[in-house]
Design a protein around this motif. Structure first.
Motif, PDB file in Angstrom:
ATOM      1  N   MET A   1       0.838  -1.209   0.000  1.00  0.00           N
ATOM      2  CA  MET A   1       0.000   0.000   0.000  1.00  0.00           C
ATOM      3  C   MET A   1       0.869   1.254   0.000  1.00  0.00           C
TER       4      MET A   1
ATOM      5  N   ALA B   1      -1.806   1.782 -12.285  1.00  0.00           N
ATOM      6  CA  ALA B   1      -0.358   1.543 -12.224  1.00  0.00           C
ATOM      7  C   ALA B   1       0.043   1.115 -10.821  1.00  0.00           C
TER       8      ALA B   1
ATOM      9  N   LEU C   1      -0.939  -2.499 -10.291  1.00  0.00           N
ATOM     10  CA  LEU C   1      -0.011  -3.425 -10.959  1.00  0.00           C
ATOM     11  C   LEU C   1       1.303  -3.544 -10.198  1.00  0.00           C
ATOM     12  N   LEU C   2       1.763  -2.415  -9.678  1.00  0.00           N
ATOM     13  CA  LEU C   2       2.994  -2.438  -8.893  1.00  0.00           C
ATOM     14  C   LEU C   2       2.801  -3.312  -7.652  1.00  0.00           C
TER      15      LEU C   2
ATOM     16  N   THR D   1       2.690  -7.047  -8.591  1.00  0.00           N
ATOM     17  CA  THR D   1       4.001  -7.655  -8.899  1.00  0.00           C
ATOM     18  C   THR D   1       4.839  -7.795  -7.643  1.00  0.00           C
ATOM     19  N   LEU D   2       4.815  -6.783  -6.782  1.00  0.00           N
ATOM     20  CA  LEU D   2       5.613  -6.870  -5.560  1.00  0.00           C
ATOM     21  C   LEU D   2       5.188  -8.070  -4.732  1.00  0.00           C
TER      22      LEU D   2
ATOM     23  N   THR E   1       2.538   0.716 -19.310  1.00  0.00           N
ATOM     24  CA  THR E   1       3.198   1.838 -19.986  1.00  0.00           C
ATOM     25  C   THR E   1       2.218   2.569 -20.889  1.00  0.00           C
TER      26      THR E   1
END
Lengths: 267, 379, 301
Positions: free
Chosen positions: A143, A190, A193-194, A197-198, A252
């Motif tokens: 978060m 975005a 998505l970050l 993935t993390l 992107t």
């Protein structure tokens, strides 16, 4: 006036990017290696992908990881967006300094500490370790990253757009949903998505907070890798890299759109 | 504007050696030609202005002098020395940048001292030279400040002081006043002229502001699309523009198009749809032939506007009605619409505070001008 | 109306309250628990330490706390050398990262403007692929019979394979590789903002390019250099995966020590004490980093 890169700069770029990409490329190439000896080329084969999909433990771990990532990224997106709004729109509030500190600290804190502290916390309150503890731990970590992503968009946000909406008669909440949210949506995606993935990627925090039946893919891969190179791990890695590349391309494109939009806002 | 200055005209002395000489300079960026086979001499002690619209090549010309661009063809010499291959940091030329390019991490005095340090001057000399420069631009009290703590006008002075500190043979100024507001710009124009005069340095200024160029320059080079349109003193540029482009770019002008009818007592007769009778123009240098299409350029302040019809012998009479009136304090601008549909711009100095029964909107008026008020420009 | 504005106020106050509460419960409280446990004694039990909370006996609660674990840490050479070795490895890695990262960031900032977003995306992209996988990839490259040795021997540069894997060199390579984006991006941000005309002005005033690099470029890139260095140094000190997979058994690092105290020795209080020690080492760089970032945000807005 056009500028061209000097030879030195061009060489720096080529070497820099070769260093960044060659290892990944080699990994993917050798996932198609027929030989069991990972570093000796034995001809082209897709057998390890087949073996991978027949490896039930690995498939199970992948499924667990995906569920945790989806859940924690969703929670983290909501909480992170709220935190970003609080930091950009609320001026001073009680304990703001502490709040800012808590948002930034998990990002720089070594993972071993975050993992250990959450584990000790879950033990202290008597929560059984497993799926949920990993998801909660990942939510807490990711978060903060969502907050930073959304916050940077909110800081370049043209406040006069909101003022215009309110001037035209929209109350604050409706202004938020009709004007603010659509404009910051790409940054929220975005951020999601970050976070996703993390969570997908995390080994250390998951290792501390895992329990029976909640072996994630990184934990599984790590235990295999410790025993040596494995062509199946190469195949799994290649698939993950493929998914991530696809995701990044989509993200992107989204941020590009949001950047174009921000330019249209007059920035 | 364009007052005749001290008798300083090395460009009209055939024996004078130029300080800078551009010889057949061409500069291409890819396919685009920024400067096209241009030759130009600039003399020591000149205040020289390169004037033109953006993209005309004036900045490229200046950057070639500073050494940031290399000419594609041709030769540039400074005091007889060929500058080809001399890097910017070895040229006795300094530049004041349009953005000022002050080093943000250095104080005012460090900025000014920067160039002197590069020459390895002794510390004491650097200190005294910096002090001298600070005095020159009246910033002694701000020596320890950083660029971010200065106003636009103060930054401009620091940039000037920094460029002057090395006492270059030649100072280049790229739009030196562009970032200042109007009042400050005017005051600074005169200051720059004083400084140049005091130091006896050669200044080359790039500007797109014709008023700036007219005020400051000994000579102006008007550039258009990589060519020199005219190189002359401000007075010549204004009163004898060589082309329609120059006439329109420098100052306001009324253009009347017409055809040459012939010459009479040394005066040209030109037929134009804007006037009933042919116009009489005193521009003896032009070589024209009968029937040739020409443009007649008349500056607004050289036209006279009046309500009463001029006498029967009056020449160059145009009739129309007042379309707009703009009161500027020192001047009043009248826009007069002619029967042909063309709109003239006529100005009148407000010499007295009260005018009885002034010319009003929609009134029928006569506009006249003397034969020697106009210039004929061949199309 | 009064009621509506009250609900509106409540809704509005939820915005900071929810994340605040979440971080309080899942970040602050756990951290305090680590602090507490680092001060208590181990026990052969499940969980393997004396109880954290016993509200009936406040005085007893405090009397139970002692610095035994920290005395162990200070007394045992292992922890001292692990700490020093972590700092040394992190420092050397950060210097290497600067040496590798600066030319790349500089070249990116000098690239034509329309190519820059792509270059930035290319730097970020590896960061999105699994950290573990990227480290794993280096095992195959650095092994004695790995791809690097195969390549070098094929070229005839070496006659015998180099031993890189399971040495400190492999750890440096791994850290530089994994953290390169964290170094390049802040450097790029600082260099890209730099006005080109400043370098032209320096040239014009007589400073040759190599000198301008030190007098203009480096000072102006300093915020980026500091941010990038700290951004790499801080996690490198606590790194576990890289020394574990690429380093040898003699590569001591404090994160690895914490892991083995916890998983192998099951000494949770000692592991907590190691965590606190690690944090103490990192407090100064973290505070500096926060300060630098806050100043950057301030100047930007």
């Amino acid at each position: 006036m056009t500028r061209r890169l000097s030879l030195f700069n061009l060489t720096s770029l080529i070497f820099g990017f070769a260093f960044l990409y060659l290892p990944i490329l080699l990994l993917v190439v050798y996932s198609f290696n027929a030989s069991r000896l990972v570093t000796v080329w034995g001809g082209f084969s897709t057998q390890w992908y087949g073996a991978l999909f027949r490896n039930e433990a690995l498939m199970e771990a992948a499924w667990v990881t995906l569920r945790i990532a989806l859940l924690s990224a969703t929670l983290a997106t909501v909480l992170g967006t709220l935190a970003a709004l609080a930091l950009t729109r609320y001026g001073r509030f009680f304990g703001r300094t502490l709040f800012t500190g808590m948002v930034y600290a998990p990002m720089v804190m070594p993972e071993v500490i975050t993992g250990l502290s959450l584990l000790l916390f879950f033990v202290a309150i008597g929560l059984d370790r497993g799926f949920w503890t990993i998801a909660l731990a990942h939510t807490t970590l990711t978060m903060c990253f969502v907050t930073v992503v959304v916050q940077s968009r909110l800081m370049t946000f043209d406040r006069s757009l909101e003022e215009a909406a309110m001037d035209l008669g929209a109350p604050p909440l409706r202004t938020f949903f009709a004007v603010t949210l659509p404009l910051i949506a790409p940054s929220i995606v975005a951020g999601f998505l970050l976070a996703f993935t993390l969570s997908l990627d995390d080994l250390v925090i998951a290792s501390f907070n895992t329990g029976p039946g909640a072996t994630t893919l990184p934990i599984k891969i790590y235990s295999q890798v410790r025993l040596g190179l494995s062509p199946e791990v190469n195949a799994a890695s290649a698939i993950l890299i493929g998914i991530v590349t696809l995701g990044v391309v989509v993200a992107t494109l989204l941020t590009k759109r949001s950047a174009a939009r921000a330019r249209r806002d007059g920035h | 504007m364009g007052a005749v200055r001290r008798a300083f005209a090395p460009w009209s002395d055939p024996n004078a050696k130029p300080l800078i000489s551009f010889e057949n300079i061409t500069k291409r960026f890819g396919d685009a030609v920024a400067v096209d086979n241009l030759s130009l001499n600039i003399f020591e002690g000149e205040f020289f202005c390169l004037l033109g619209p953006s993209g005309c090549g004036k900045t490229t010309l200046m950057r070639m002098l500073a050494g940031f661009e290399q000419p594609t063809a041709g030769r540039i010499t400074l005091a007889g020395q060929d500058l080809a291959g001399v890097p910017p940091y070895r040229r006795p030329v300094n530049m004041m940048f349009q953005s000022y390019a002050l080093f943000p991490h250095m104080s005012v005095e460090k900025n000014i001292a920067f160039g002197l340090k590069q020459d390895g001057l002794p510390k004491a000399e650097i200190t005294s030279r910096v002090e001298e420069m600070l005095r020159l631009v009246q910033l002694e009290r701000l020596a320890k400040r950083y660029p971010s703590q200065l106003s636009g006008g103060q930054r401009q002075r620091v940039a000037l002081a920094r460029a002057l500190a090395k006492r270059p043979k030649l100072l280049l100024l790229d739009e030196p006043l562009g970032a200042l507001d109007k009042k400050l710009r005017e005051a600074t124009q005169f200051e720059l002229m004083d400084i140049q005069h005091e130091l006896g340095m050669t200044f080359v200024v790039v500007t797109h502001d014709q008023e700036e160029a007219m005020t400051m320059a000994d000579r102006i080079a008007v550039m258009d699309q990589g060519h020199l349109a005219q190189v002359a003193t401000p007075g010549e540029i204004y009163e004898q523009p060589k082309t329609r482009f120059i006439a329109e770019f420098v100052g306001d002008v009324n253009i009347l198009e017409g055809n040459v009818m012939g010459q009479e007592n040394g005066l040209w007769r030109v037929q134009t749809p804007s006037a009933d009778a042919p116009l009489t123009i005193d521009d003896p240098d032009e070589v024209l032939h009968s029937g040739q299409a020409v443009a007649i350029a008349v500056r607004p302040e050289k036209m006279v506007i009046q309500r009463d019809p001029p006498g029967p012998n009056a020449r160059n009479v145009l009739t129309g009605e007042v379309w707009d009136i703009g009161y500027l304090g020192d001047w009043t601008v009248y826009r007069v619409k002619l029967a042909s549909g063309a709109i003239l711009r006529v100005t009148r100095a407000n010499a007295s505070r009260f005018v009885e029964n002034p010319i009003d909107w929609d009134e029928q008026v006569y506009v006249t001008f003397a034969p020697n008020a106009a210039v004929i420009l061949a199309e | 109306m009064a009621e509506r504005s009250l609900t509106r106020k409540l809704t509005a106050s939820l915005v900071p309250a929810l994340p605040y509460l979440w971080l309080g419960v899942f970040f602050l409280v756990p951290f305090l628990i680590v602090l507490k446990i680092s001060l208590s004694d181990p026990a052969v039990a499940q969980p393997p330490y004396k109880p954290v909370f016993d509200w009936s006996d406040i005085a007893g609660f405090f009397s139970q706390l002692d610095l035994d674990n920290f005395e162990t840490l200070v007394g045992d050479d292992l922890y001292l050398s692990a700490t020093l070795s972590s700092i040394r490895i992190a420092t050397i890695s950060t210097i290497l990262l600067l040496l590798v990262g600066f030319p790349v960031a500089y070249a990116m900032a000098r690239a034509p403007e329309r190519h820059r977003p792509l270059l930035v995306a290319l730097v970020i992209l590896p960061f999105w692929t699994s950290f573990l996988i990227r480290i794993y990839a280096w095992i195959a490259i650095l092994k004695p019979e790995g791809l690097l040795n195969q390549g070098l021997m094929a070229l005839g540069a070496i006659s015998e394979p180099l031993t890189i894997l399971n040495t400190e060199w492999a750890v440096y390579i791994g850290i530089v590789y994994a953290y390169l984006p964290f170094m390049v991006l802040p450097l790029y941000a600082a260099l890209e903002k730099m006005d080109d005309t400043l370098l032209e002005a320096a040239l014009d005033l007589g400073s040759p390019p190599w000198r301008s690099f030190w007098t203009i470029t480096v000072p102006l890139a300093m915020p980026g250099i500091i941010a990038g260095s700290l951004l790499c140094f801080i996690p490198a000190v606590g790194e576990f995966v890289i020394p574990d997979l690429l380093g040898g058994s003699e590569t001591l690092m404090i994160g690895r020590q914490l892991w083995s105290e916890f998983f192998s020795n099951r000494d949770w209080p000692l592991a907590s004490a190691v965590a606190i020690l690690l944090l103490i080492i990192l407090v100064v760089p973290i505070v500096i980093y926060r300060d630098v970032e806050a100043r950057r945000l301030e100047t930007e807005s």
